[in-house]
Design a protein around this motif. Structure first.
Motif, PDB file in Angstrom:
ATOM      1  N   ALA A 129       0.837  -1.202   0.000  1.00  0.00           N
ATOM      2  CA  ALA A 129       0.000   0.000   0.000  1.00  0.00           C
ATOM      3  C   ALA A 129       0.871   1.251   0.000  1.00  0.00           C
ATOM      4  CB  ALA A 129      -0.929  -0.011   1.208  1.00  0.00           C
ATOM      5  N   GLU A 130       1.914   1.246   0.808  1.00  0.00           N
ATOM      6  CA  GLU A 130       2.823   2.397   0.863  1.00  0.00           C
ATOM      7  C   GLU A 130       3.516   2.600  -0.478  1.00  0.00           C
ATOM      8  OE1 GLU A 130       5.426   1.489   4.081  1.00  0.00           O
ATOM      9  OE2 GLU A 130       3.987   2.121   5.635  1.00  0.00           O
ATOM     10  N   ARG A 131       3.902   1.500  -1.100  1.00  0.00           N
ATOM     11  CA  ARG A 131       4.588   1.575  -2.387  1.00  0.00           C
ATOM     12  C   ARG A 131       3.667   2.151  -3.473  1.00  0.00           C
ATOM     13  NH1 ARG A 131       8.210  -3.480  -4.390  1.00  0.00           N
ATOM     14  NH2 ARG A 131       9.260  -2.836  -2.449  1.00  0.00           N
ATOM     15  N   LEU A 132       2.391   1.817  -3.372  1.00  0.00           N
ATOM     16  CA  LEU A 132       1.419   2.274  -4.361  1.00  0.00           C
ATOM     17  C   LEU A 132       0.799   3.625  -4.025  1.00  0.00           C
ATOM     18  CD1 LEU A 132      -0.423  -1.136  -4.935  1.00  0.00           C
ATOM     19  CD2 LEU A 132       0.897   0.112  -6.650  1.00  0.00           C
ATOM     20  N   GLY A 133       0.973   4.068  -2.773  1.00  0.00           N
ATOM     21  CA  GLY A 133       0.325   5.302  -2.351  1.00  0.00           C
ATOM     22  C   GLY A 133      -1.160   5.114  -2.095  1.00  0.00           C
ATOM     23  N   TRP A 134      -1.548   3.878  -1.739  1.00  0.00           N
ATOM     24  CA  TRP A 134      -2.933   3.550  -1.449  1.00  0.00           C
ATOM     25  C   TRP A 134      -3.115   3.357   0.049  1.00  0.00           C
ATOM     26  CZ3 TRP A 134      -3.813  -1.119  -5.297  1.00  0.00           C
ATOM     27  CH2 TRP A 134      -3.736  -0.649  -6.618  1.00  0.00           C
ATOM     28  N   THR A 135      -4.369   3.252   0.455  1.00  0.00           N
ATOM     29  CA  THR A 135      -4.635   2.847   1.835  1.00  0.00           C
ATOM     30  C   THR A 135      -4.488   1.328   1.922  1.00  0.00           C
ATOM     31  OG1 THR A 135      -7.002   2.518   1.430  1.00  0.00           O
ATOM     32  CG2 THR A 135      -6.301   4.726   2.147  1.00  0.00           C
ATOM     33  N   GLN A 136      -4.161   0.851   3.102  1.00  0.00           N
ATOM     34  CA  GLN A 136      -4.025  -0.594   3.284  1.00  0.00           C
ATOM     35  C   GLN A 136      -5.367  -1.298   3.075  1.00  0.00           C
ATOM     36  OE1 GLN A 136      -5.108  -2.955   5.720  1.00  0.00           O
ATOM     37  NE2 GLN A 136      -3.882  -4.562   4.716  1.00  0.00           N
ATOM     38  N   SER A 137      -6.447  -0.576   3.377  1.00  0.00           N
ATOM     39  CA  SER A 137      -7.770  -1.182   3.230  1.00  0.00           C
ATOM     40  C   SER A 137      -8.081  -1.470   1.769  1.00  0.00           C
ATOM     41  CB  SER A 137      -8.850  -0.277   3.837  1.00  0.00           C
ATOM     42  OG  SER A 137      -8.939   0.943   3.127  1.00  0.00           O
ATOM     43  N   LYS A 138      -7.574  -0.646   0.848  1.00  0.00           N
ATOM     44  CA  LYS A 138      -7.817  -0.900  -0.575  1.00  0.00           C
ATOM     45  C   LYS A 138      -7.131  -2.189  -1.002  1.00  0.00           C
ATOM     46  CE  LYS A 138      -7.364   0.937  -5.259  1.00  0.00           C
ATOM     47  NZ  LYS A 138      -7.153   2.118  -6.120  1.00  0.00           N
ATOM     48  N   VAL A 139      -5.897  -2.375  -0.556  1.00  0.00           N
ATOM     49  CA  VAL A 139      -5.181  -3.611  -0.874  1.00  0.00           C
ATOM     50  C   VAL A 139      -5.954  -4.814  -0.343  1.00  0.00           C
ATOM     51  CG1 VAL A 139      -3.093  -4.963  -0.385  1.00  0.00           C
ATOM     52  CG2 VAL A 139      -2.904  -2.527  -0.954  1.00  0.00           C
ATOM     53  N   SER A 140      -6.438  -4.708   0.883  1.00  0.00           N
ATOM     54  CA  SER A 140      -7.193  -5.796   1.502  1.00  0.00           C
ATOM     55  C   SER A 140      -8.483  -6.093   0.730  1.00  0.00           C
ATOM     56  CB  SER A 140      -7.524  -5.447   2.953  1.00  0.00           C
ATOM     57  OG  SER A 140      -8.313  -6.442   3.549  1.00  0.00           O
ATOM     58  N   LYS A 141      -9.204  -5.046   0.363  1.00  0.00           N
ATOM     59  CA  LYS A 141     -10.466  -5.247  -0.358  1.00  0.00           C
ATOM     60  C   LYS A 141     -10.237  -5.898  -1.717  1.00  0.00           C
ATOM     61  CE  LYS A 141     -13.043  -1.430   1.767  1.00  0.00           C
ATOM     62  NZ  LYS A 141     -13.617  -0.074   1.559  1.00  0.00           N
ATOM     63  N   LEU A 142      -9.190  -5.489  -2.424  1.00  0.00           N
ATOM     64  CA  LEU A 142      -8.900  -6.082  -3.724  1.00  0.00           C
ATOM     65  C   LEU A 142      -8.531  -7.553  -3.582  1.00  0.00           C
ATOM     66  CD1 LEU A 142      -6.859  -3.216  -5.449  1.00  0.00           C
ATOM     67  CD2 LEU A 142      -9.181  -3.948  -5.996  1.00  0.00           C
ATOM     68  N   GLU A 143      -7.719  -7.860  -2.594  1.00  0.00           N
ATOM     69  CA  GLU A 143      -7.280  -9.239  -2.415  1.00  0.00           C
ATOM     70  C   GLU A 143      -8.399 -10.158  -1.940  1.00  0.00           C
ATOM     71  OE1 GLU A 143      -2.500  -8.719  -1.509  1.00  0.00           O
ATOM     72  OE2 GLU A 143      -3.830  -9.403   0.099  1.00  0.00           O
ATOM     73  N   ASN A 144      -9.358  -9.610  -1.258  1.00  0.00           N
ATOM     74  CA  ASN A 144     -10.454 -10.419  -0.719  1.00  0.00           C
ATOM     75  C   ASN A 144     -11.715 -10.369  -1.578  1.00  0.00           C
ATOM     76  OD1 ASN A 144      -9.542 -11.573   1.996  1.00  0.00           O
ATOM     77  ND2 ASN A 144      -8.904  -9.427   2.153  1.00  0.00           N
ATOM     78  N   GLY A 145     -11.596  -9.770  -2.761  1.00  0.00           N
ATOM     79  CA  GLY A 145     -12.722  -9.762  -3.680  1.00  0.00           C
ATOM     80  C   GLY A 145     -13.867  -8.892  -3.231  1.00  0.00           C
ATOM     81  N   ARG A 146     -13.576  -7.864  -2.440  1.00  0.00           N
ATOM     82  CA  ARG A 146     -14.629  -6.966  -1.967  1.00  0.00           C
ATOM     83  C   ARG A 146     -14.633  -5.641  -2.715  1.00  0.00           C
ATOM     84  NH1 ARG A 146     -13.673  -5.323   2.849  1.00  0.00           N
ATOM     85  NH2 ARG A 146     -11.698  -6.379   3.299  1.00  0.00           N
ATOM     86  N   GLN A 147     -13.714  -5.484  -3.672  1.00  0.00           N
ATOM     87  CA  GLN A 147     -13.665  -4.293  -4.507  1.00  0.00           C
ATOM     88  C   GLN A 147     -13.180  -4.713  -5.877  1.00  0.00           C
ATOM     89  OE1 GLN A 147     -11.817  -0.758  -2.819  1.00  0.00           O
ATOM     90  NE2 GLN A 147     -11.037  -0.116  -4.816  1.00  0.00           N
ATOM     91  N   THR A 148     -13.771  -4.139  -6.918  1.00  0.00           N
ATOM     92  CA  THR A 148     -13.373  -4.470  -8.289  1.00  0.00           C
ATOM     93  C   THR A 148     -12.204  -3.591  -8.715  1.00  0.00           C
ATOM     94  OG1 THR A 148     -15.652  -5.055  -8.826  1.00  0.00           O
ATOM     95  CG2 THR A 148     -14.152  -4.676 -10.668  1.00  0.00           C
TER      96      THR A 148
END
Length: 283
Positions: free
Chosen positions: A34-53
């Motif tokens: 997330a830090e490397r991408l400049g995203w929130t950690q929650s976005k990484v989690s949602k993408l990996e868990n199929g909760r965000q497209t």
């Protein structure tokens, strides 16, 4: 959201997690990525868990950040695979209605025979410019989308050129309610009904109307298109559904055929149109 869609999104999430943990330079935690991408950690989690497209840009950035840029084509193919089945209006209308109409123009251009059922408004393939303008305005208000009304109208009308090409056939069924719904001013609807009356008998258009009092074998539910028995498209308030498996398409064909048995054509359809127009009390 359909089970198939969610399963595909979850599978993509699992693949993203695998890439993060198998990073060539060493395993990355979700927080580190997330830090490397400049995203929130929650976005990484949602993408990996199929909760965000994921978007295509998300996938490109992910592949680069995990040191595996060569995987982008694979990821993008996965995304296109399941997004081709459920296309949210929020995403589709991000740039306005014209791009959506342009996509439909491409679909229609490839088709030889189109079957359509429309219970609520006049088919886009048969709309006048004024009628189409009011339809786009209503949807822009509902979806809070970009107002590119005139460009969308031009694109929709361009699609109608298909009706004048040899070898094409539009078999459209309208519920009588579609002839009476005032999504536009009465004068605009009157002109639209005149347009429909003028199309009856056209060799590339078969227009059937299911009268309000007609007995029906299936409920006159949501509208849909079938393109050459290879693709069915229907829509809901949140998304457009593109359905290409054989069983589903055959189901939609059975529904269309059942409704077709309740429809009237030719002079009988003209009478239904004339009655709807008289009720508008416009000379």
């Amino acid at each position: 959201m359909s089970t198939d869609y969610q399963q595909a999104r979850s599978a993509l999430g699992s693949r993203l997690r695998e890439m993060r943990t198998a990073c060539p330079e060493g395993r990355l935690t979700g927080t580190q990525l997330a830090e490397r991408l400049g995203w929130t950690q929650s976005k990484v989690s949602k993408l990996e868990n199929g909760r965000q497209t994921a978007t295509a840009d998300d996938l490109r950035l992910w592949s680069v950040a995990t040191g595996q840029p060569e995987t982008y084509d694979e990821l993008h193919a996965r995304l296109r695979g399941f997004e081709s089945h459920i296309r949210s209006w929020r995403r589709q209308l991000a740039s306005g209605h014209q791009p959506v109409q342009d996509t439909w123009n491409e679909l229609v251009a490839e088709a030889s025979v189109i079957h359509e059922w429309e219970p609520t408004m006049v088919s886009g393939m048969l709309q006048t410019a004024d009628y189409a303008r009011h339809v786009f305005l209503r949807y822009s208000e509902l979806q809070n989308s970009v107002r590119d009304t005139e460009a969308a109208v031009r694109s929709r009308l361009k699609r109608q050129e298909w009706l004048y090409r040899p070898g094409k056939r539009l078999r459209v069924l309208l519920w009588e309610a579609a002839l009476r719904t005032l999504i536009c001013p009465p004068s605009v609807l009157a002109a639209q009904l005149d347009r429909l009356a003028g199309l009856i008998g056209m060799d590339t258009v078969e227009l059937g109307i299911v009268p309000l009092g007609a007995p029906v074998k299936v409920p006159p539910a949501n509208g849909f298109f079938i393109f050459d028995d290879r693709l069915a498209i229907t829509e809901d308030w949140h998304a457009e559904l593109w359905l290409d498996d054989t069983y589903t398409i055959s189901t939609y064909r059975r529904v269309w055929q059942a409704l077709n048995e309740s429809a009237v054509f030719g002079a009988d359809a003209q009478r239904v149109l004339a009655e709807a127009r008289r009720n508008l009390n416009i000379r």
